[in-house]
Design an enzyme around this catalytic site. Structure first.
Site, PDB file in Angstrom:
ATOM      1  N   HIS A 397      18.378   6.956  41.431  1.00  0.00           N
ATOM      2  CA  HIS A 397      18.835   6.064  40.366  1.00  0.00           C
ATOM      3  C   HIS A 397      19.352   6.830  39.156  1.00  0.00           C
ATOM      4  O   HIS A 397      20.425   6.530  38.609  1.00  0.00           O
ATOM      5  CB  HIS A 397      17.689   5.134  39.946  1.00  0.00           C
ATOM      6  N   ARG A 489      48.118  -3.092  40.485  1.00  0.00           N
ATOM      7  CA  ARG A 489      47.837  -4.073  41.530  1.00  0.00           C
ATOM      8  C   ARG A 489      47.435  -5.408  40.903  1.00  0.00           C
ATOM      9  O   ARG A 489      46.606  -5.455  40.009  1.00  0.00           O
ATOM     10  CB  ARG A 489      46.714  -3.571  42.445  1.00  0.00           C
ATOM     11  N   ARG A 536      53.092  -4.838  40.371  1.00  0.00           N
ATOM     12  CA  ARG A 536      53.412  -5.306  41.729  1.00  0.00           C
ATOM     13  C   ARG A 536      52.954  -6.749  41.886  1.00  0.00           C
ATOM     14  O   ARG A 536      51.794  -7.069  41.624  1.00  0.00           O
ATOM     15  CB  ARG A 536      52.710  -4.441  42.786  1.00  0.00           C
ATOM     16  N   GLU A 633      57.389  -0.331  52.149  1.00  0.00           N
ATOM     17  CA  GLU A 633      56.145  -0.217  52.922  1.00  0.00           C
ATOM     18  C   GLU A 633      56.363  -0.514  54.399  1.00  0.00           C
ATOM     19  O   GLU A 633      55.467  -0.314  55.218  1.00  0.00           O
ATOM     20  CB  GLU A 633      55.110  -1.217  52.377  1.00  0.00           C
TER      21      GLU A 633
END
Length: 757
Positions: A397, A489, A536, A633
């Site tokens: 932790h 994004r 985008r 893409e």
């Protein structure tokens, strides 16, 4: 539904099952060995709070809290937890939870089987925040009545003081964070621990594994300093083994209860994991990382030589800014040694905290020294300049929270609370794991080095930009000196609202959707102004929409990556796209002229024509009022890029993640074929080269924003091809800029040599 089995959940079901539950479902569906179980859904918790009438009471108490008043915060937390624990659960909920537990017992062939009952908040185990240890876990729970009791205790733990503080500090609205509860068959572990699939401090591509005897709780909580192992993932070479003195372990007693006991003397310094087990774990880690497509933080257990994963979540600290210590050295007497858990140099006066009620003595700039931090200590940790612990490893932790807060931390010293003296000055090196006597001037010297570097930055003709997914990350990304944002994004801006964008429009709340987009984009535009920010438009696959409010009518596609997404979907639902254009128009009218628009996943120039027409329709004229570009893409777009250029674009950005998977027919989310995924395949590189050169011929800016933009030797090739800019993950900007500079100098040198020949 009140309950859902792991088999019916996946990683997109955070709104249903919380982060932990969604990831356990994802692992189960991927065929990773996970002990079976089910989730009491977040909707069940919400219905319990609302139907019993206690929700408003809780929110009223929260509204009056000053989170920096530790005692008042603790008192309010106790009051809220009492309200929840003392409120009866409706009978229909009890029936469904008991039935699910009885079915689990039948499945494993045990009456009243032992289960772990673990909180799973809807803002937990996310890529951007770990919420480590903020809610409770209960082990070795047996019998349906106990299950009901501890489910309610998990609900109450959403309002632990530490959890309230963490949400406030990270701007999570209390009313929007719900909690699901995982009920999972207990793994009766012989040995257990944590594995990071990369080094969480440096990003080095190794498996970093920590393990100890018994249940993993001892490692996660930091009660024990575990063995530490490092394995090179490329060839499974074991590169480091550190055996620790493991004093305590968690096991179950004769009553089936989890208890902390002393480790038998002959096992305290015995190595926990064999070479074979390390390689098995590393292979499992590689499989999980390939499936998720990003580095992961996992919890594991061996039960009778069988390996199980108990949890997996994205590592939240990669790329985080840490105090500068590059090249810095500290001279002086070393008082204690431990493990470097969070890099950086820190100085301050020692404050030893042995009890929770001593937290108030930690003042701004002190060095907190404790046996091991607990989640309740987070408010005080934020005030500290550094953390030192007796116990724990780099996965405990204290380590996770320190890295997330950017605070230098040394763990596992063994005796810091006894060796270091209250109110004495010390300097700690969180990278090397050392604590020195006295307060040095290293921190100031490092800052001066940084200042000099800032005055003389590396200059490159090729721009180096940053990819940004969340507004919260904008300031850090801008602080890297990036030349702008090559990819902003949209998905996170919409998906975190929890409401399907189509529902805003259907409910007549178009303005609310426009404002949501504009407000979030403005944060990024502000951080980088006047540098360019390329927005985008929405590109969320249907499986990411389906869990949102209003997403119940989303189609179930066999392969969403090849489905209804990107510009093809937005042209089918033009009202959503027009809302995005209106949001950008609103920002341009406010003076944010640094924002450009790019459309994703286009396969035909006709889509570009239609998108530009819609943009004009809302009063935002492409090329005149706003720069308008496109992503490449799909191989079809790369092979016909000249047709797009003829129609007119201001810039082109190569999205190599999708371009690679579509060129090679490799689903990047499928672990069975992930080994075949590589941006360096000759076919992919030819498409990239062709696009860059065609853009250069047309005088159009060409960038790259996929993962390839963060890989140095690929970046060198891109510079040679003539790329205009490279957009990388924020944590890689500095290294990418160095790579770009070297590549440019190499080109100049080669040209000069040719002239001399």
């Amino acid at each position: 539904m009140y309950v859902q089995k792991f088999e019916d959940l996946n990683k997109s079901d955070i709104a249903i099952a919380g982060g932990k539950g969604a990831n356990l479902g994802e692992l189960t569906q991927a065929g990773i060995p996970v002990p079976p179980g089910f989730v009491v859904t977040a909707e069940t918790y919400q219905k319990f709070m609302e139907d019993t009438g206690i929700n408003d009471k809780v929110l009223d108490i929260l509204d009056k809290i000053d989170i920096n008043d530790t005692k008042a915060l603790q008192a309010a937390a106790e009051e809220i937890k009492s309200i929840i624990v003392e409120t009866p659960i409706p009978d229909d909920m009890i029936m469904f939870i008991k039935e699910a537990y009885n079915q689990l017992c039948q499945r494993v062939g045990e009456d009243d089987t032992d289960v772990a009952i673990r909180s799973s908040a809807t803002a937990e185990d996310l890529p951007e925040a770990s919420f480590a240890g903020q809610q409770d876990t209960f082990l070795h729970v047996s019998g349906d009545e106990e299950v009901i009791e501890y489910v309610r205790k998990c609900w109450a733990s959403l309002f632990e003081a530490r959890a309230i503080f963490y949400r406030e500090e990270n701007d999570f609205e209390h009313s929007k964070v719900l909690i699901a509860v995982v009920v999972q068959k207990m793994a009766i572990a012989d040995k257990a621990g944590v594995m990071f699939t990369v080094n969480p401090s440096t990003g080095e591509d190794i498996a970093l594994i920590e393990g100890s005897w018994g249940l993993g709780e001892a490692v996660v909580s930091g009660d024990v300093t575990p063995d530490n192992y490092q394995v090179a993932k490329a060839n499974n070479e074991i590169i480091n083994v550190t055996i620790s003195d493991k004093k305590v372990m968690y096991t179950n007693d004769e009553n089936g209860t989890s208890v902390k006991v002393d480790v038998p003397e002959d096992k305290r310094n015995e190595r926990v994991l064999s070479d074979e087990e390390l390689i098995e774990l590393t292979e499992m880690g590689k499989r999980v990382q390939a499936h998720y497509g990003e580095p992961m933080d996992t919890e594991w257990a061996f039960e009778r030589d069988n390996l199980f994963l108990l949890q997996a979540r994205p590592i939240t600290t990669l790329g985080d800014d840490a105090p500068a210590d590059d090249g810095a050295s500290v001279e002086g007497e070393v008082l204690v040694r431990g493990l470097g858990a969070s890099p950086g140099i820190a100085t301050g006066n020692v404050k030893i905290v042995l009890e929770i009620d001593e937290l108030d003595k930690i003042e701004e700039g002190d060095v907190m020294v404790t046996t091991m931090t607990t989640p309740d200590m987070v408010p005080a940790m934020r005030r500290a300049s550094g953390i030192v612990t007796d116990e724990g490893g780099v996965t405990c932790h204290a380590s996770i929270i320190s890295r997330e807060l950017g605070i230098p931390c040394v763990v596992g010293t063994g005796d810091a609370t006894r060796t270091l003296k209250e109110n004495t000055g010390v300097t700690l090196d969180g990278k090397k794991g050392l604590v020195f006597e006295g307060i040095t001037e290293v921190k100031e010297e490092a800052a001066q080095v940084q200042t000099v570097a800032a005055e003389a930055p590396i200059l490159t003709v090729t721009e180096v930009k940053a990819n940004v997914s969340m507004p919260e990350a904008a300031e850090r990304a801008a602080a890297t000196g990036a030349d702008g944002v090559g990819l902003l994004r949209t998905e996170h801006l919409m998906l975190t609202a929890g409401i399907h964008p189509g529902k805003f429009i259907a409910d007549g709340k178009e303005d609310e959707l426009i404002n949501t987009i504009a407000e979030n984009v403005q944060i990024v535009a502000d951080a980088f102004y006047p540098k360019p920010v390329w927005y985008r438009t929405l590109d969320a696959p249907t499986d990411e929409f389906i869990t949102l409010e209003g997403g119940e009518n989303e189609p179930e596609e066999h392969n969403p990556m090849l489905g209804w997404r990107g510009i093809r979907r937005e042209l089918d639902q033009p009202e959503i796209l027009k809302c995005e254009f209106k949001a950008i128009k609103k920002l341009h009218e406010q003076g944010y002229t640094n924002i450009g628009i790019m459309i994703p996943l286009s396969q035909s120039p006709s889509e570009l024509i239609q998108a530009k027409a819609l943009c004009s329709e809302v009063g935002l004229e492409p090329h005149k009022d706003v720069d308008f570009g496109m992503m490449v893409e799909i191989p079809a777009a790369a092979l016909t890029i000249e047709d797009y250029l003829e129609i007119g674009v201001d810039f082109v950005s190569l999205g190599t993640n999708d371009l690679t998977q579509y060129t090679l027919a490799v689903d990047r989310n499928n672990e069975f074929v992930a080994k075949h995924y590589t941006e360096e395949h000759p076919a992919v590189m030819k498409l990239i080269e062709r696009t860059i050169k065609k853009c250069a011929e047309a005088g159009v800016t060409c960038s790259i924003c996929g993962q390839a933009g963060s890989v140095p030797h690929i970046v060198e090739k891109l510079v040679k091809f003539g790329i205009t800019s490279v957009s990388s993950n924020a944590d890689a900007v500095a290294e990418v800029r160095k790579t770009v500079a070297r590549a440019e100098q190499k080109i100049i040198l080669e040209a000069a040599r040719k002239r001399l020949e």
